[in-house]
Design an enzyme around this catalytic site. Structure first.
Site, mmCIF file in Angstrom:
data_model
loop_
_atom_site.group_PDB
_atom_site.id
_atom_site.type_symbol
_atom_site.label_atom_id
_atom_site.label_comp_id
_atom_site.label_asym_id
_atom_site.label_seq_id
_atom_site.Cartn_x
_atom_site.Cartn_y
_atom_site.Cartn_z
ATOM 1 N N TYR A 1 0.846 -1.190 0.000
ATOM 2 C CA TYR A 1 0.000 0.000 0.000
ATOM 3 C C TYR A 1 0.882 1.241 0.000
ATOM 4 O O TYR A 1 2.003 1.219 0.494
ATOM 5 C CB TYR A 1 -1.040 0.003 1.114
ATOM 6 C CG TYR A 1 -0.588 -0.081 2.553
ATOM 7 C CD1 TYR A 1 0.040 0.978 3.190
ATOM 8 C CD2 TYR A 1 -0.867 -1.224 3.318
ATOM 9 C CE1 TYR A 1 0.400 0.914 4.527
ATOM 10 C CE2 TYR A 1 -0.519 -1.304 4.658
ATOM 11 C CZ TYR A 1 0.116 -0.229 5.256
ATOM 12 O OH TYR A 1 0.478 -0.297 6.587
ATOM 13 N N CYS A 2 0.371 2.286 -0.631
ATOM 14 C CA CYS A 2 1.106 3.534 -0.840
ATOM 15 C C CYS A 2 2.501 3.291 -1.434
ATOM 16 O O CYS A 2 3.507 3.711 -0.876
ATOM 17 C CB CYS A 2 1.220 4.327 0.468
ATOM 18 S SG CYS A 2 1.693 6.063 0.229
ATOM 19 N N PRO A 3 2.560 2.598 -2.586
ATOM 20 C CA PRO A 3 3.863 2.314 -3.182
ATOM 21 C C PRO A 3 4.505 3.564 -3.772
ATOM 22 O O PRO A 3 3.814 4.505 -4.176
ATOM 23 C CB PRO A 3 3.522 1.305 -4.287
ATOM 24 C CG PRO A 3 2.116 1.648 -4.671
ATOM 25 C CD PRO A 3 1.448 2.079 -3.391
#
Length: 284
Positions: free
Chosen positions: A154-156
């Site tokens: 998540y949130c790469p």
């Protein structure tokens, strides 16, 4: 180009920790201060012999999701946000770039704020300062921190913080003409798979398109897992401070500074309004 040690040693660092914030129970307060520091530091440096910087620690000790601007464009945002609120999460929209991140007592957020008139950091160089600091903080454990994108986290992002192929945290940035804030979140301990599964379901509920991450809960881990011994958020915060103290001077910041307080009050109004709009009862 400044090295990380030069970057730290060339500034007087003021430490602000949300544990000392009189308004710490308000979920919008930490990000309001974060938004204020980037404006306050350049003003502080107008009369300073040696430039000031700020290191700001803002862990949340209650379940909180920091949403990015892109998250607010999910097709079924109301259903997705309802899902999180029904599970007891507080929703806050952050001003930095990036996507949703999970916060709870096992996660730490911290930012480095500096004056670009003294340190003309490019976007990449600012990120590299944060990567270097985290890497230095974990050197005593024999841990090698790398930086590259873990696309199914998540949130790469390009500057994901990675150990042994798994992401332990991520970095976002906010820039003004005279200031830059580089902010990191790090999963120190806790159930990282459950955090990833939470956001995996969030995006499914929100009917996210292909431009949102297809989260693999096994792509992320915690600092505790990679060092192989228990560690708490407050202990890791102290470790970051001691790492910076090897190269520079750190003193306690004052939340009640009048100029900072004036900036904070304006930022708080904006942050509160931004977060209010994403609450389930305000969405169509």
């Amino acid at each position: 180009m400044l090295s990380n040690q030069e970057y730290i040693s060339s500034q007087q660092w003021l430490v602000f920790s949300e544990q000392d914030n009189p308004s710490k129970r308000d979920p919008n307060s930490a990000l309001s201060y974060q938004d204020s520091f980037i404006r306050w530091v350049p003003a502080l440096n107008d009369d300073a012999r040696k430039p000031y910087g700020v290191v700001h620690f803002y862990p949340f000790d209650y379940p909180t999701i920091l949403l990015g601007a892109k998250d607010t464009r999910l097709p079924e945002l109301g259903n997705a946000n309802n899902y999180l609120v029904d599970l007891g999460y507080t929703l806050v929209q952050r001003p930095h770039g990036g996507l949703a991140v999970v916060n709870d007592p096992g996660v730490i957020n911290f930012g480095l704020v500096s004056d670009n008139r003294h340190f003309d950091l490019s976007i990449d160089h600012a990120y590299e300062q944060m990567v270097a600091l985290v890497a230095q903080s974990l050197e005593p454990f024999g841990v090698n921190v790398e930086s590259y994108e873990i696309p199914d986290s998540y949130c790469p992002g390009k500057y994901d913080l990675v150990v042994n192929g798994k992401k332990i945290g991520g970095i976002a940035q906010r820039r003004f003409k005279s200031g830059v804030t580089t902010a990191a979140y790090l999963s120190v301990n806790g159930d990282q798979q459950a955090r990833a599964e939470l956001l995996q379901t969030y995006y499914r509920t929100g009917e996210a398109g292909s431009d949102y991450p297809l989260i693999n809960p096994n792509s992320m881990t915690t600092i505790e897992a990679v060092i192989g011994e228990p560690i708490q958020v407050d202990a890791y915060q102290k470790l970051l401070i001691s790492t910076m103290e090897k190269f520079g001077s750190l003193t306690q910041g004052d939340y009640e500074d009048p100029e900072l307080k004036a900036l904070y009050e304006k930022a708080f109004d904006k942050t509160t309004a931004r977060s209010y709009k994403i609450q389930p009862n305000q969405l169509p």
